[in-house]
Design a protein around this motif. Structure first.
Motif, PDB file in Angstrom:
ATOM      1  N   MET A  58       1.103  -1.283  -0.292  1.00 46.82           N
ATOM      2  CA  MET A  58       0.100  -0.011   0.167  1.00 46.82           C
ATOM      3  C   MET A  58       0.873   1.357  -0.040  1.00 46.82           C
ATOM      4  N   GLU A  59       1.737   1.078   0.654  1.00 48.61           N
ATOM      5  CA  GLU A  59       2.775   2.375   0.898  1.00 48.61           C
ATOM      6  C   GLU A  59       3.559   2.555  -0.759  1.00 48.61           C
ATOM      7  N   GLN A  60       3.818   1.514  -1.187  1.00 47.73           N
ATOM      8  CA  GLN A  60       4.559   1.556  -2.499  1.00 47.73           C
ATOM      9  C   GLN A  60       3.335   2.376  -3.528  1.00 47.73           C
ATOM     10  N   MET A  61       2.176   1.987  -3.478  1.00 45.59           N
ATOM     11  CA  MET A  61       1.349   2.614  -4.349  1.00 45.59           C
ATOM     12  C   MET A  61       1.096   4.339  -3.978  1.00 45.59           C
ATOM     13  N   ALA A  62       1.098   4.647  -2.755  1.00 42.14           N
ATOM     14  CA  ALA A  62       1.033   6.038  -2.507  1.00 42.14           C
ATOM     15  C   ALA A  62       2.494   6.667  -2.868  1.00 42.14           C
ATOM     16  N   ASP A  63       3.516   6.083  -2.680  1.00 43.02           N
ATOM     17  CA  ASP A  63       4.658   6.661  -3.484  1.00 43.02           C
ATOM     18  C   ASP A  63       4.639   6.888  -4.808  1.00 43.02           C
ATOM     19  N   SER A  64       4.346   5.735  -5.554  1.00 41.18           N
ATOM     20  CA  SER A  64       3.973   6.181  -7.131  1.00 41.18           C
ATOM     21  C   SER A  64       3.215   7.062  -7.444  1.00 41.18           C
ATOM     22  N   ALA A  65       2.013   7.350  -6.399  1.00 42.36           N
ATOM     23  CA  ALA A  65       0.983   8.329  -6.927  1.00 42.36           C
ATOM     24  C   ALA A  65       1.628   9.560  -6.667  1.00 42.36           C
ATOM     25  N   ALA A  66       2.318   9.937  -5.622  1.00 41.55           N
ATOM     26  CA  ALA A  66       3.246  10.973  -5.210  1.00 41.55           C
ATOM     27  C   ALA A  66       4.255  11.485  -6.420  1.00 41.55           C
ATOM     28  N   PHE A  67       4.848  10.454  -6.724  1.00 36.35           N
ATOM     29  CA  PHE A  67       6.057  10.542  -7.958  1.00 36.35           C
ATOM     30  C   PHE A  67       5.194  11.028  -9.288  1.00 36.35           C
ATOM     31  N   ALA A  68       3.915  10.375  -9.471  1.00 35.64           N
ATOM     32  CA  ALA A  68       3.313  10.710 -10.671  1.00 35.64           C
ATOM     33  C   ALA A  68       2.800  12.291 -10.515  1.00 35.64           C
ATOM     34  N   LEU A  69       2.249  12.548  -9.455  1.00 35.52           N
ATOM     35  CA  LEU A  69       2.074  14.100  -9.152  1.00 35.52           C
ATOM     36  C   LEU A  69       3.103  15.026  -9.476  1.00 35.52           C
ATOM     37  N   GLN A  70       4.327  14.604  -9.030  1.00 35.17           N
ATOM     38  CA  GLN A  70       5.427  15.491  -9.124  1.00 35.17           C
ATOM     39  C   GLN A  70       5.624  15.742 -10.603  1.00 35.17           C
ATOM     40  N   VAL A  71       5.768  14.475 -11.305  1.00 29.13           N
ATOM     41  CA  VAL A  71       6.014  14.427 -12.828  1.00 29.13           C
ATOM     42  C   VAL A  71       4.814  15.370 -13.430  1.00 29.13           C
ATOM     43  N   THR A  72       3.960  15.301 -13.186  1.00 27.62           N
ATOM     44  CA  THR A  72       2.748  16.071 -13.732  1.00 27.62           C
ATOM     45  C   THR A  72       3.137  17.398 -13.280  1.00 27.62           C
ATOM     46  N   ASN A  73       3.508  17.925 -12.244  1.00 29.92           N
ATOM     47  CA  ASN A  73       3.835  19.294 -11.823  1.00 29.92           C
ATOM     48  C   ASN A  73       5.126  19.901 -12.514  1.00 29.92           C
ATOM     49  N   TRP A  74       5.985  19.103 -12.670  1.00 35.87           N
ATOM     50  CA  TRP A  74       7.270  19.466 -13.131  1.00 35.87           C
ATOM     51  C   TRP A  74       6.661  19.651 -14.768  1.00 35.87           C
ATOM     52  N   PHE A  75       6.051  18.905 -15.486  1.00 36.19           N
ATOM     53  CA  PHE A  75       5.611  18.950 -16.614  1.00 36.19           C
ATOM     54  C   PHE A  75       4.748  20.477 -17.039  1.00 36.19           C
ATOM     55  N   TRP A  76       3.951  20.799 -16.076  1.00 35.07           N
ATOM     56  CA  TRP A  76       3.244  22.101 -16.291  1.00 35.07           C
ATOM     57  C   TRP A  76       4.230  23.114 -16.067  1.00 35.07           C
ATOM     58  N   VAL A  77       5.269  23.205 -15.156  1.00 35.34           N
ATOM     59  CA  VAL A  77       6.081  24.257 -14.910  1.00 35.34           C
ATOM     60  C   VAL A  77       6.810  24.359 -16.169  1.00 35.34           C
ATOM     61  N   ILE A  78       7.592  23.318 -16.690  1.00 38.19           N
ATOM     62  CA  ILE A  78       8.364  23.590 -17.860  1.00 38.19           C
ATOM     63  C   ILE A  78       7.255  23.899 -19.076  1.00 38.19           C
ATOM     64  N   PHE A  79       6.075  23.472 -19.397  1.00 40.56           N
ATOM     65  CA  PHE A  79       5.286  24.007 -20.155  1.00 40.56           C
ATOM     66  C   PHE A  79       4.941  25.403 -19.965  1.00 40.56           C
ATOM     67  N   ASN A  80       4.554  25.988 -18.780  1.00 36.97           N
ATOM     68  CA  ASN A  80       4.476  27.471 -18.813  1.00 36.97           C
ATOM     69  C   ASN A  80       5.790  28.194 -19.096  1.00 36.97           C
ATOM     70  N   VAL A  81       6.799  27.894 -18.406  1.00 40.98           N
ATOM     71  CA  VAL A  81       7.891  28.483 -18.669  1.00 40.98           C
ATOM     72  C   VAL A  81       8.116  28.702 -20.245  1.00 40.98           C
ATOM     73  N   GLY A  82       8.271  27.494 -20.987  1.00 34.98           N
ATOM     74  CA  GLY A  82       8.439  27.534 -22.432  1.00 34.98           C
ATOM     75  C   GLY A  82       7.320  28.347 -23.157  1.00 34.98           C
ATOM     76  N   SER A  83       5.979  28.205 -22.706  1.00 29.45           N
ATOM     77  CA  SER A  83       5.066  28.992 -23.465  1.00 29.45           C
ATOM     78  C   SER A  83       5.309  30.429 -23.058  1.00 29.45           C
ATOM     79  N   ALA A  84       5.551  30.983 -21.922  1.00 25.50           N
ATOM     80  CA  ALA A  84       5.791  32.317 -21.422  1.00 25.50           C
ATOM     81  C   ALA A  84       6.871  32.721 -22.294  1.00 25.50           C
ATOM     82  N   LEU A  85       7.956  32.097 -22.404  1.00 25.23           N
ATOM     83  CA  LEU A  85       9.093  32.679 -23.383  1.00 25.23           C
ATOM     84  C   LEU A  85       8.655  32.872 -24.693  1.00 25.23           C
ATOM     85  N   LEU A  86       7.932  31.907 -25.319  1.00 22.57           N
ATOM     86  CA  LEU A  86       7.657  31.910 -26.689  1.00 22.57           C
ATOM     87  C   LEU A  86       6.481  33.053 -26.740  1.00 22.57           C
TER      88      LEU A  86
END
Length: 100
Positions: free
Chosen positions: A1-29
């Motif tokens: 169960m703990e492994q599932m929570a860790d993978s969900a937290a990792f997926a959330l971090q990846v999603t957040n980093w994707f949107w950060v990179i997307f927003n910075v790139g979009s803002a520069l463009l």
């Protein structure tokens, strides 16, 4: 169960980093498109038969705001990216082709 929570937290971090990179790139463009639009001659926009320079400056200024300040609304960032890409890939190319 703990492994599932860790993978969900990792997926959330990846999603957040994707949107950060997307927003910075979009803002520069969007900023690059806005600067190019601001220094282009108004007559060039009429010559290629597109929206006026003032309209494009307004659209691109909103794109900068949506991608740099209002980052909590991802859908608006996608629309802003589309507006910037339309300007850079269509309007800017037309202005460049007529030599203005």
């Amino acid at each position: 169960m703990e492994q599932m929570a860790d993978s969900a937290a990792f997926a959330l971090q990846v999603t957040n980093w994707f949107w950060v990179i997307f927003n910075v790139g979009s803002a520069l463009l969007a900023l690059i498109a806005l600067v190019h639009c601001a220094v282009a001659k108004a007559a060039a926009f009429e010559a290629i038969g597109t929206l006026s320079k003032g309209t494009w400056v307004g659209i691109l200024a909103l794109a900068v705001v949506f991608t740099s300040i209002l980052t909590q609304i991802p859908f608006m960032g996608i629309i802003a990216l589309c507006a910037s890409l339309i300007y850079l890939l269509d309007v800017r190319k037309g202005i460049k082709d007529i030599g203005a």
